[in-house]
Design a protein around this motif. Structure first.
Motif, PDB file in Angstrom:
ATOM      1  N   THR A  10       0.412  -1.377   0.189  1.00 10.23           N
ATOM      2  CA  THR A  10       0.049   0.057  -0.082  1.00 10.23           C
ATOM      3  C   THR A  10       0.663   1.190  -0.440  1.00 10.23           C
ATOM      4  O   THR A  10       0.457   2.636  -0.333  1.00 10.23           O
ATOM      5  CB  THR A  10      -0.940  -0.315   1.060  1.00 10.23           C
ATOM      6  N   HIS A  13       1.160   2.777  -3.135  1.00 11.46           N
ATOM      7  CA  HIS A  13       0.103   2.606  -4.168  1.00 11.46           C
ATOM      8  C   HIS A  13      -0.382   4.392  -4.310  1.00 11.46           C
ATOM      9  O   HIS A  13       0.022   4.780  -3.854  1.00 11.46           O
ATOM     10  CB  HIS A  13      -1.091   2.381  -2.837  1.00 11.46           C
ATOM     11  N   LYS A  14      -0.912   4.501  -6.027  1.00 12.09           N
ATOM     12  CA  LYS A  14      -1.125   5.501  -5.925  1.00 12.09           C
ATOM     13  C   LYS A  14      -2.227   6.114  -5.607  1.00 12.09           C
ATOM     14  O   LYS A  14      -3.226   5.284  -6.350  1.00 12.09           O
ATOM     15  CB  LYS A  14      -0.905   6.718  -7.560  1.00 12.09           C
ATOM     16  N   SER A  15      -2.763   6.932  -4.709  1.00 10.61           N
ATOM     17  CA  SER A  15      -4.444   7.813  -4.201  1.00 10.61           C
ATOM     18  C   SER A  15      -4.719   7.938  -5.212  1.00 10.61           C
ATOM     19  O   SER A  15      -4.131   9.111  -6.005  1.00 10.61           O
ATOM     20  CB  SER A  15      -4.044   7.766  -2.809  1.00 10.61           C
ATOM     21  N   ASN A  47      -2.016   6.598   3.222  1.00 10.80           N
ATOM     22  CA  ASN A  47      -1.390   4.653   2.447  1.00 10.80           C
ATOM     23  C   ASN A  47      -0.639   4.639   3.857  1.00 10.80           C
ATOM     24  O   ASN A  47      -0.358   2.513   3.670  1.00 10.80           O
ATOM     25  CB  ASN A  47      -0.548   5.430   2.034  1.00 10.80           C
ATOM     26  N   PRO A  52      -6.091   3.522   0.970  1.00 13.45           N
ATOM     27  CA  PRO A  52      -5.142   4.064  -0.237  1.00 13.45           C
ATOM     28  C   PRO A  52      -6.490   5.675  -0.896  1.00 13.45           C
ATOM     29  O   PRO A  52      -6.729   5.727  -1.893  1.00 13.45           O
ATOM     30  CB  PRO A  52      -6.154   3.443  -1.568  1.00 13.45           C
ATOM     31  N   GLY A 139       2.871   7.461  -3.624  1.00 16.14           N
ATOM     32  CA  GLY A 139       3.440   5.940  -3.323  1.00 16.14           C
ATOM     33  C   GLY A 139       5.066   5.993  -3.319  1.00 16.14           C
ATOM     34  O   GLY A 139       5.846   5.199  -3.454  1.00 16.14           O
ATOM     35  N   ASP A 177      -0.539 -10.175  -2.108  1.00 12.98           N
ATOM     36  CA  ASP A 177      -0.569  -8.844  -3.072  1.00 12.98           C
ATOM     37  C   ASP A 177      -1.402  -8.932  -3.111  1.00 12.98           C
ATOM     38  O   ASP A 177      -2.279  -7.779  -2.934  1.00 12.98           O
ATOM     39  CB  ASP A 177       0.177  -9.028  -3.500  1.00 12.98           C
ATOM     40  N   ALA A 181      -4.657  -5.704  -2.377  1.00 18.29           N
ATOM     41  CA  ALA A 181      -5.163  -4.294  -3.735  1.00 18.29           C
ATOM     42  C   ALA A 181      -6.188  -5.061  -3.335  1.00 18.29           C
ATOM     43  O   ALA A 181      -7.831  -3.880  -3.808  1.00 18.29           O
ATOM     44  CB  ALA A 181      -4.934  -5.885  -5.157  1.00 18.29           C
ATOM     45  N   LEU A 184      -8.326  -2.090  -1.081  1.00 14.07           N
ATOM     46  CA  LEU A 184      -8.140  -0.943  -1.835  1.00 14.07           C
ATOM     47  C   LEU A 184      -8.952  -0.927  -2.619  1.00 14.07           C
ATOM     48  O   LEU A 184      -9.556   0.542  -2.806  1.00 14.07           O
ATOM     49  CB  LEU A 184      -6.328  -0.816  -2.340  1.00 14.07           C
ATOM     50  N   GLU A 188     -11.931   2.168  -2.262  1.00 10.24           N
ATOM     51  CA  GLU A 188     -11.772   3.318  -3.737  1.00 10.24           C
ATOM     52  C   GLU A 188     -13.251   2.960  -3.485  1.00 10.24           C
ATOM     53  O   GLU A 188     -13.359   4.908  -4.220  1.00 10.24           O
ATOM     54  CB  GLU A 188     -10.482   2.913  -4.838  1.00 10.24           C
TER      55      GLU A 188
END
Ligand code: CO
Length: 192
Positions: A10, A13-15, A47, A52, A139, A177, A181, A184, A188
């Motif tokens: 995380t 991760h690009k939020s 993050n 996210p 990230g 992972d 994911a 997240l 979102e």
């Protein structure tokens, strides 16, 4: 909720921007401040608590009784001026420090927890913390911004975090992972 350490996925991760603020999100913000104070930090990005969301909290005094509690939602940094080198650390890399060169002054446009847009010209420690935390939302970790020599110097400590993470994963305390994911995406769908 807890702070996740490098190399938790995380943190890479690009939020996406937050589109709605509800009572639950306000609770999340409160919990983030509490975790930040427990860890004696000045800033904490979503993050870092495995969320996210494009937001972070800051209190330069790291003390609820002192200093301003600041919440930045969907922050945008612009107009960088000058450069300054200073030591940084990160609650997701506890005990690791390094010299990072960043713009000395910046503008930030952001939303508050009440949905009000604000613009601020920042310098000094606050400018640095806001840049460090905004990086998290994309990230990026401060160790990515070390010089090549700096990166070599922290390599053994980074490898120690990597071994601890692998151990925790093997022992089932960190989801796969794929599971991370999936969570997240679920978050979102609720907020972004
Ligand atoms: Co950090």
């Amino acid at each position: 909720m807890h702070i996740v350490n490098y190399p938790h996925p995380t943190l890479r991760h690009k939020s996406k921007a937050i589109r709605r603020v509800d009572a639950e999100l306000k609770k999340i913000v409160r919990q983030m401040f509490e975790l930040m104070y427990e860890a004696n930090g000045l800033g904490l990005a979503a993050n870092q608590v495995d969320l996210p969301l494009r937001m972070f909290v800051v209190n330069l005094e790291s003390d609820p009784a002192q200093g301003d509690e600041m919440v930045f939602i969907n922050p945008v940094v612009s107009m960088p001026k000058g450069t300054e080198e200073a030591e940084e650390g990160c609650l997701s890399l506890p005990g690791l420090y390094g010299q990072v060169t960043r713009p000395e002054r910046i503008n930030v446009t952001s939303y508050s927890i009440n949905g009000d847009e604000f613009v601020a010209e920042l310098d000094g420690l606050l400018a640095r913390v806001v840049q460090h935390e905004t990086d998290h939302l994309d990230g990026i970790l401060f160790t990515d911004r070390l010089t090549e020599t700096g990166k070599l110097q922290v390599r053994p400590e980074m490898e120690k975090f990597e071994r601890e993470f692998a151990y925790d994963r093997e022992h089932g305390t960190i989801p796969s992972d794929k599971e991370v994911a999936r969570r997240l995406v679920e978050m979102e769908q609720r907020y972004c």
